[in-house]
Design a protein around this motif. Structure first.
Motif, mmCIF file in Angstrom:
data_model
loop_
_atom_site.group_PDB
_atom_site.id
_atom_site.type_symbol
_atom_site.label_atom_id
_atom_site.label_comp_id
_atom_site.label_asym_id
_atom_site.label_seq_id
_atom_site.Cartn_x
_atom_site.Cartn_y
_atom_site.Cartn_z
ATOM 1 N N PHE A 21 97.725 69.060 141.895
ATOM 2 C CA PHE A 21 98.984 68.687 141.240
ATOM 3 C C PHE A 21 98.892 67.265 140.685
ATOM 4 C CE2 PHE A 21 103.357 66.889 141.725
ATOM 5 C CZ PHE A 21 103.943 67.601 140.691
ATOM 6 N N ALA A 22 98.385 66.348 141.477
ATOM 7 C CA ALA A 22 98.243 64.956 141.030
ATOM 8 C C ALA A 22 97.271 64.861 139.857
ATOM 9 C CB ALA A 22 97.783 64.081 142.188
ATOM 10 N N ALA A 23 96.175 65.612 139.913
ATOM 11 C CA ALA A 23 95.198 65.590 138.823
ATOM 12 C C ALA A 23 95.802 66.134 137.535
ATOM 13 C CB ALA A 23 93.962 66.393 139.216
ATOM 14 N N GLU A 24 96.586 67.202 137.647
ATOM 15 C CA GLU A 24 97.244 67.757 136.463
ATOM 16 C C GLU A 24 98.253 66.779 135.887
ATOM 17 O OE1 GLU A 24 97.063 70.559 134.519
ATOM 18 O OE2 GLU A 24 95.196 71.016 135.549
ATOM 19 N N LEU A 25 99.012 66.126 136.750
ATOM 20 C CA LEU A 25 99.998 65.156 136.262
ATOM 21 C C LEU A 25 99.332 63.998 135.523
ATOM 22 C CD1 LEU A 25 102.622 64.851 139.134
ATOM 23 C CD2 LEU A 25 102.843 66.032 136.958
ATOM 24 N N THR A 26 98.237 63.510 136.054
ATOM 25 C CA THR A 26 97.582 62.371 135.408
ATOM 26 C C THR A 26 96.882 62.772 134.115
ATOM 27 O OG1 THR A 26 95.609 62.653 136.778
ATOM 28 C CG2 THR A 26 97.258 61.085 137.543
ATOM 29 N N SER A 27 96.545 64.040 133.957
ATOM 30 C CA SER A 27 95.844 64.465 132.751
ATOM 31 C C SER A 27 96.794 64.869 131.618
ATOM 32 C CB SER A 27 94.900 65.627 133.070
ATOM 33 O OG SER A 27 95.630 66.786 133.368
ATOM 34 N N ILE A 28 98.083 64.955 131.897
ATOM 35 C CA ILE A 28 99.029 65.375 130.857
ATOM 36 C C ILE A 28 98.998 64.417 129.673
ATOM 37 C CG2 ILE A 28 101.492 65.589 130.324
ATOM 38 C CD1 ILE A 28 101.861 66.918 133.018
ATOM 39 N N ARG A 29 98.948 63.142 129.935
ATOM 40 C CA ARG A 29 98.988 62.146 128.862
ATOM 41 C C ARG A 29 97.842 62.343 127.863
ATOM 42 N NH1 ARG A 29 99.601 56.083 130.573
ATOM 43 N NH2 ARG A 29 101.598 56.930 131.187
ATOM 44 N N THR A 30 96.678 62.721 128.350
ATOM 45 C CA THR A 30 95.536 62.896 127.450
ATOM 46 C C THR A 30 95.512 64.260 126.774
ATOM 47 O OG1 THR A 30 94.118 63.658 129.258
ATOM 48 C CG2 THR A 30 94.133 61.295 128.794
ATOM 49 N N LYS A 31 96.264 65.225 127.306
ATOM 50 C CA LYS A 31 96.225 66.579 126.764
ATOM 51 C C LYS A 31 97.259 66.849 125.680
ATOM 52 C CE LYS A 31 94.431 68.882 130.865
ATOM 53 N NZ LYS A 31 94.711 69.872 131.908
ATOM 54 N N VAL A 32 98.312 66.064 125.612
ATOM 55 C CA VAL A 32 99.388 66.361 124.663
ATOM 56 C C VAL A 32 99.505 65.261 123.605
ATOM 57 C CG1 VAL A 32 100.692 67.698 126.342
ATOM 58 C CG2 VAL A 32 101.183 65.287 126.074
ATOM 59 N N SER A 33 100.012 65.661 122.458
ATOM 60 C CA SER A 33 100.220 64.692 121.384
ATOM 61 C C SER A 33 101.705 64.438 121.132
ATOM 62 C CB SER A 33 99.564 65.200 120.102
ATOM 63 O OG SER A 33 100.104 66.458 119.752
ATOM 64 N N GLU A 34 102.549 65.317 121.626
ATOM 65 C CA GLU A 34 104.000 65.191 121.457
ATOM 66 C C GLU A 34 104.657 65.058 122.830
ATOM 67 O OE1 GLU A 34 105.844 65.397 118.548
ATOM 68 O OE2 GLU A 34 103.986 65.398 117.393
ATOM 69 N N PRO A 35 105.655 64.198 122.971
ATOM 70 C CA PRO A 35 106.335 64.041 124.258
ATOM 71 C C PRO A 35 106.950 65.347 124.778
ATOM 72 C CG PRO A 35 106.941 62.251 122.801
ATOM 73 C CD PRO A 35 106.142 63.225 121.990
ATOM 74 N N LEU A 36 107.475 66.174 123.876
ATOM 75 C CA LEU A 36 108.095 67.435 124.299
ATOM 76 C C LEU A 36 107.078 68.358 124.970
ATOM 77 C CD1 LEU A 36 110.615 69.186 124.435
ATOM 78 C CD2 LEU A 36 110.027 70.059 122.169
ATOM 79 N N LEU A 37 105.858 68.352 124.468
ATOM 80 C CA LEU A 37 104.817 69.174 125.098
ATOM 81 C C LEU A 37 104.513 68.685 126.512
ATOM 82 C CD1 LEU A 37 102.386 69.569 122.073
ATOM 83 C CD2 LEU A 37 104.005 71.242 122.966
ATOM 84 N N GLY A 38 104.557 67.379 126.711
ATOM 85 C CA GLY A 38 104.364 66.829 128.056
ATOM 86 C C GLY A 38 105.478 67.241 128.993
ATOM 87 N N VAL A 39 106.699 67.239 128.495
ATOM 88 C CA VAL A 39 107.850 67.676 129.301
ATOM 89 C C VAL A 39 107.691 69.147 129.672
ATOM 90 C CG1 VAL A 39 110.332 68.085 129.240
ATOM 91 C CG2 VAL A 39 109.408 65.946 128.372
ATOM 92 N N MET A 40 107.229 69.951 128.729
ATOM 93 C CA MET A 40 107.037 71.380 129.012
ATOM 94 C C MET A 40 105.975 71.593 130.087
ATOM 95 S SD MET A 40 107.340 72.813 125.133
ATOM 96 C CE MET A 40 106.667 74.411 125.497
ATOM 97 N N ARG A 41 104.919 70.809 130.032
ATOM 98 C CA ARG A 41 103.888 70.922 131.070
ATOM 99 C C ARG A 41 104.436 70.519 132.439
ATOM 100 N NH1 ARG A 41 98.335 71.342 130.380
ATOM 101 N NH2 ARG A 41 97.733 71.755 128.260
#
Length: 71
Positions: free
Chosen positions: A47-67
């Motif tokens: 869970f922590a690894a996924e949370l920290t990788s969100i910033r590098t995986k998305v280009s739009e803030p809304l996509l980060g919120v969806m993740r």
């Protein structure tokens, strides 16, 4: 882990896959914990690894919120 051991093995394998890809050091560190704690530690670490990788995986803030909502 006694009731749904088959399901827990699949979930644990999925968590270990995430840790192998993103946080190998956490996976190795979790191996030093007692066996009955590893399932939970691997889940928290994944869970922590996924949370920290969100910033590098998305280009739009809304996509980060969806993740984040997926978790």
């Amino acid at each position: 882990m006694a009731k749904n051991s088959g399901k827990n093995r699949i979930e644990s394998a999925a968590c270990c896959d995430v840790l192998r890809a993103h946080a190998r050091d956490r996976l190795i560190a979790n191996l030093f914990a007692p066996q009955h704690h590893r399932f939970h530690l691997n889940a928290l670490s994944a869970f922590a690894a996924e949370l920290t990788s969100i910033r590098t995986k998305v280009s739009e803030p809304l996509l980060g919120v969806m993740r984040l909502q997926y978790w």
